[in-house]
Design a protein around this motif. Structure first.
Motif, short mmCIF file in Angstrom:
data_model
loop_
_atom_site.label_atom_id
_atom_site.label_comp_id
_atom_site.label_asym_id
_atom_site.label_seq_id
_atom_site.Cartn_x
_atom_site.Cartn_y
_atom_site.Cartn_z
N ASP A 90 0.83 -1.21 0.00
CA ASP A 90 0.00 0.00 0.00
C ASP A 90 0.86 1.26 0.00
OD1 ASP A 90 0.97 0.18 2.59
OD2 ASP A 90 -0.93 -0.25 3.57
N GLY A 91 2.18 1.07 -0.14
CA GLY A 91 3.11 2.19 -0.18
C GLY A 91 3.81 2.46 1.12
N LEU A 92 3.45 1.70 2.17
CA LEU A 92 4.05 1.90 3.49
C LEU A 92 4.63 0.57 3.99
CD1 LEU A 92 1.15 4.01 5.05
CD2 LEU A 92 3.43 4.88 4.46
N PRO A 93 5.62 0.63 4.88
CA PRO A 93 6.17 -0.62 5.43
C PRO A 93 5.10 -1.43 6.15
CG PRO A 93 7.58 1.27 5.99
CD PRO A 93 6.32 1.83 5.40
N ARG A 98 -0.70 2.01 11.14
CA ARG A 98 -1.67 2.75 10.34
C ARG A 98 -2.77 3.38 11.20
NH1 ARG A 98 1.12 -0.74 7.80
NH2 ARG A 98 1.49 -0.65 5.55
N SER A 99 -3.06 2.79 12.34
CA SER A 99 -4.06 3.35 13.24
C SER A 99 -3.56 4.64 13.87
CB SER A 99 -4.41 2.33 14.33
OG SER A 99 -5.28 2.90 15.29
N LEU A 100 -2.31 4.63 14.31
CA LEU A 100 -1.73 5.80 14.97
C LEU A 100 -1.44 6.92 13.98
CD1 LEU A 100 -0.79 6.71 17.81
CD2 LEU A 100 1.49 5.86 17.22
N ASP A 103 -3.63 9.74 8.88
CA ASP A 103 -3.55 10.61 7.70
C ASP A 103 -2.45 10.18 6.74
OD1 ASP A 103 -5.66 11.99 8.71
OD2 ASP A 103 -4.64 13.91 8.93
N GLN A 104 -1.32 9.73 7.28
CA GLN A 104 -0.25 9.24 6.40
C GLN A 104 -0.71 8.01 5.63
OE1 GLN A 104 2.78 9.70 9.81
NE2 GLN A 104 4.05 9.43 8.02
N PHE A 105 -1.45 7.15 6.31
CA PHE A 105 -1.99 5.96 5.66
C PHE A 105 -2.95 6.35 4.53
CE2 PHE A 105 -5.21 2.30 6.31
CZ PHE A 105 -4.65 1.56 5.29
#
Length: 491
Positions: A90-93, A98-100, A103-105
């Motif tokens: 999804d573009g992230l490690p 993702r909960s914390l 917005d970055q997610f």
């Protein structure tokens, strides 16, 4: 079309449809996506199901399985269903919280995820031994129609929530034009101009349509997604036409919109397909010690957060009510940084009447005879499961569609009540309404109302049920479009 005819068509057609299915990477979206994939595979589709790496690893880890050698559909394939499985970043490690970092997610899903999807869809189309027919993707994605068009696929948009919520988002232009959204001095009188919606109060629309700030990443996703869906060849919706007939009829003036809910696979109360992102506690022994309909099940879902203040009032209200309860308290319910927000001494005080667990198989708990009520955040999956198990709801919406779902449950279908009629809940509100829901006299009223809804749900997938007929119409429409394209190519 008889069930035997459907099976015959699925198993022997030389033009078996092949769908690439991409689920939105949140548990509330993955669950109905898995159920739809199983339903379509049982009707003769080949499905290539794509999960994100993060969802894949978290799910398999929660169920004690090897994420490098197994996947969630292993048992489904063993039963003869043609469901293939892939994962994509999804573009992230994978280990990113993702909960914390919500917005970055969301920003990654908005700006980065599509590049990874495009690459894997291109690879499937190129390497597949059979023609890929369509791309099925969650409506909240902002890119499906573009990627489908690039690879010559039909775009099937999958909406996991009620039709009422779809149409409110679909008609955001009308809400703006009439001063109910995204403007100065937003009106607070009832909204009565959305096609197929008799009337709805602004407090009952989704939280994102109540926000004054519409520049957030989630608003960008919603705006772009509901532009993209206008180019869809089909929209499948996890709702019942019998429950939302006027809304669905109005939507069909704009889109080929098919209500195909509830999407529960056969035997789903004991499903072997893993969809939970957390390890599940076994509640069956504890429930077996409690009288029929005496237990309140409490869960606020997999995603939304509860404020510590509200959570303390709920805890103290449960204590006051003297009811038996199972409370699913996931570790990040308040925040990833606050793993035990309960009042000091609460766990000890409720040791006899309460079971507090981090997660469970919700449908197994709801279907247990000891459970007589559900204190819920009003997520759509939770509502459908509660109605299927004929368990009345005590509603405490927190975010997004949950306010609108609450309206359907309490005001329209009358199968539940509000936890509080005030903005700030108190322990007395909680205690009073828990006892009201679980009381013998009032509970009977809700049970009777739910029995009528359950009858509709049970009939939806019979041979002549509306969901079965809508699914048949969708498949016939997809086959018709495929024949048209083949005809043009061979001319």
């Amino acid at each position: 079309m008889a069930n035997s005819d459907r099976a015959e068509r699925g198993h022997h057609s030389s033009q078996k449809p092949h769908a690439i299915f991409i689920a939105y990477p949140l548990q509330g979206h993955v669950i109905p996506s898995v159920h739809l994939a199983i339903k379509l595979a049982s009707l003769g589709f080949t499905i290539t199901f794509i999960n994100t790496d993060s969802i894949h690893y978290q799910t398999l880890k929660a169920h004690g399985k090897d994420a490098t050698s197994e996947d969630i559909f292993t048992s489904a394939r063993n039963s003869g269903l043609d469901i293939r499985y892939m994962t994509v970043s999804d573009g992230l490690p994978v280990e990113f919280d993702r909960s914390l970092n919500h917005d970055q997610f969301m920003l990654s899903l908005l700006h980065v995820f599509s590049a990874h999807v495009e690459q894997v869809v291109g690879k499937i189309v190129k390497q597949s031994n059979e023609t890929v027919t369509c791309l099925i993707a969650d409506t909240f994605f902002v890119w499906p129609s573009k990627i489908a068009k690039k690879f010559g696929l039909f775009h099937v948009s999958f909406w996991t929530e009620p039709a009422l919520i779809f149409t409110l988002y679909f008609h955001m232009d009308l809400l703006r034009k009439n001063g109910h959204f995204d403007c100065n001095n937003v009106r607070d009188d009832p909204i009565d101009y959305i096609p197929g919606v008799h009337q709805i109060h602004p407090k009952d629309v989704m939280s994102y349509l109540q926000d004054a700030d519409t520049s957030t990443v989630v608003h960008q996703i919603i705006f772009n997604a509901f532009q993209d869906v206008r180019a869809a060849d089909f929209v499948l919706c996890n709702t019942l036409q019998d429950l939302e007939p006027d809304t669905i009829a109005a939507l069909r003036a704009h889109l080929p919109f098919y209500a195909v809910g509830p999407l529960f696979p056969a035997g789903f109360t004991k499903s072997s397909v893993a969809t939970s992102l957390w390890s599940e506690s076994d509640c069956t022994h504890w429930l077996s010690t409690k009288p029929k309909s005496s237990v309140l099940y409490v869960s606020f879902g997999s995603y939304a957060h509860v404020s510590k203040k509200d959570l303390i009032e709920i805890a103290n209200g449960l204590l006051l009510s003297n009811v038996n309860f199972i409370w699913v308290l996931r570790p990040d319910i308040v925040s990833s940084d606050n793993v035990d927000p309960l009042p000091v001494g609460f766990r000890e005080a409720v040791r006899e009447c309460g079971m507090i667990i981090p997660w469970c198989c919700q449908i197994e708990v709801l279907s247990d005879p000891a459970v007589g009520g559900f204190l819920s955040h009003c997520g759509w999956n939770s509502i459908l499961e509660s109605l299927w198990c004929e368990v009345p709801l005590l509603c405490f919406p927190l975010l997004t569609d949950q306010f609108t779902n609450r309206k359907l449950v309490v005001d329209d279908w009358k199968v539940g009540i509000n936890l509080s009629d005030h903005k700030n809940i108190t322990k007395d509100d909680v205690s009073r309404n828990v006892n009201r829901l679980m009381g013998r006299k009032s509970c009977l009223k809700f049970v009777n109302a739910i029995a009528e809804v359950k009858k509709l749900m049970g009939g939806a997938w019979t041979t002549d049920g509306l969901s079965q007929r809508n699914m048949d119409s969708f498949i016939e429409g997809l086959e018709h479009k495929s024949r048209q394209v083949k005809g043009r190519i061979t001319q």
